[in-house]
Design a protein around this motif. Sequence first.
Motif, short mmCIF file in Angstrom:
data_model
loop_
_atom_site.label_atom_id
_atom_site.label_comp_id
_atom_site.label_asym_id
_atom_site.label_seq_id
_atom_site.Cartn_x
_atom_site.Cartn_y
_atom_site.Cartn_z
N ASN A 34 0.80 -1.22 0.00
CA ASN A 34 0.00 0.00 0.00
C ASN A 34 0.84 1.28 0.00
OD1 ASN A 34 -2.89 -1.09 0.46
ND2 ASN A 34 -1.67 -2.17 1.98
N ILE A 284 -5.17 -2.59 -0.28
CA ILE A 284 -6.56 -2.43 0.17
C ILE A 284 -7.49 -1.96 -0.95
CG2 ILE A 284 -5.80 -1.89 2.52
CD1 ILE A 284 -6.50 1.05 1.94
N ASN A 291 -6.87 -10.46 -4.69
CA ASN A 291 -5.98 -10.62 -3.54
C ASN A 291 -5.94 -12.07 -3.07
OD1 ASN A 291 -4.80 -8.12 -3.07
ND2 ASN A 291 -6.46 -7.39 -1.76
N VAL A 303 -6.49 -7.29 4.89
CA VAL A 303 -6.89 -5.96 4.42
C VAL A 303 -7.68 -5.23 5.50
CG1 VAL A 303 -8.42 -4.75 2.81
CG2 VAL A 303 -6.81 -6.46 1.96
#
Length: 376
Positions: A34, A284, A291, A303
């Motif tokens: 992220n 996320i 994922n 997440v």
Amino acid sequence: MENKVFNWQINRKMDYKYPEARPAQQVAWVFDTNKCIACQTCSIACKNAWTSGKGQEYMWWNNVETKPWGFYPLGWDVRLLEKLGHQKWNGDKYAGKTIFETAPYGEEITGFIPEEDDWAAPNLGEDEVSAQVKHGDYLKIPHQPWMFYLQRICNHCTYPACVAACSRKSIYKRKEDGIVLIDQERCRGYQECVRACPYKKSMFRSHTKKSEKCISCYPAVEQGFQTQCVVNCIGKIRLFGFKSKYDNPREDNPVDYLVHIKKIALPLYPQFGLEPNVYYIPPINVPDEFNRQLFGPGAKRAVELYKKAMEDSKLIGLLMLFGSTDKIMSTFKIEGEFAIGYDKDNKEAVRVPIKEPIMIRPEYDKERNVQRFSVT
């Protein structure tokens, strides 16, 4: 395959060429997808250190690719996923077959050797999103369309396909730290390791007629320092350390905490069966299904944990320690408003605030007799 070994990432025993033999401690990485901005500083740092010689021009032991359309080499994962066939999880247990259990007749491992041109575009598909952006679209979580950056190095796997494939036994896993290396004296360049590695991180050097791969910067690691790709990451998305055995994790060990205690950091394609030791905090902004395919059934929970990290002082404190020191942190703790990392000798290596302090300077500086103006 002659042996049954336990793979905790797929929660079952599986076929492997050699008996289970875990090292005293295992080198491991955690990457926070992220925070990555794909600046490629890690890639250049690695290449500058290890692959700047003749015949290594195409080699990127570290690369950052944009998913879903980025591949280095071309189609490295989707081609193998197709060969692997149906991949089914029953809860946290993998019910499908690994690359060691789907090998065609006459082979020990399911794999392929990329064509020379497949290595030619290491940054193919950079910043390409999953679908066309339609008129009137606006960003939501998960994004639609979407993309994210996937950082890749050798996984220094617990059950390396390269080790199992090498008929010369020139590839070995060190007992003291689990680093996987190629003995250049024994290697004859058969490229079976290139064919077998599902992550395509063993590479053939035409100049020497031998294979080469990431060495986990072992000269630095042996002196207590983290790897080049970690210490040069300007986004502070990376952590390197040693992971304990899966059934005996330590809560004060940074890697153990993220992988085994919180289970927020997950392996890439655990269904391949290699028990890789690079772990990812999933993006996320990506659909749950994607994922799950990359990081397994624990991705959705990871997440949600990440989204709520600010509510967990220990977790957010550890995340703030990423990229804060070049030393290997053996332990960490939270003390008030600070996260503290300690080296193997239990000496304080770094101390960072959990929350960055806000400094508000007065409009008029009496000491310097100057008026400040906002330039933003």
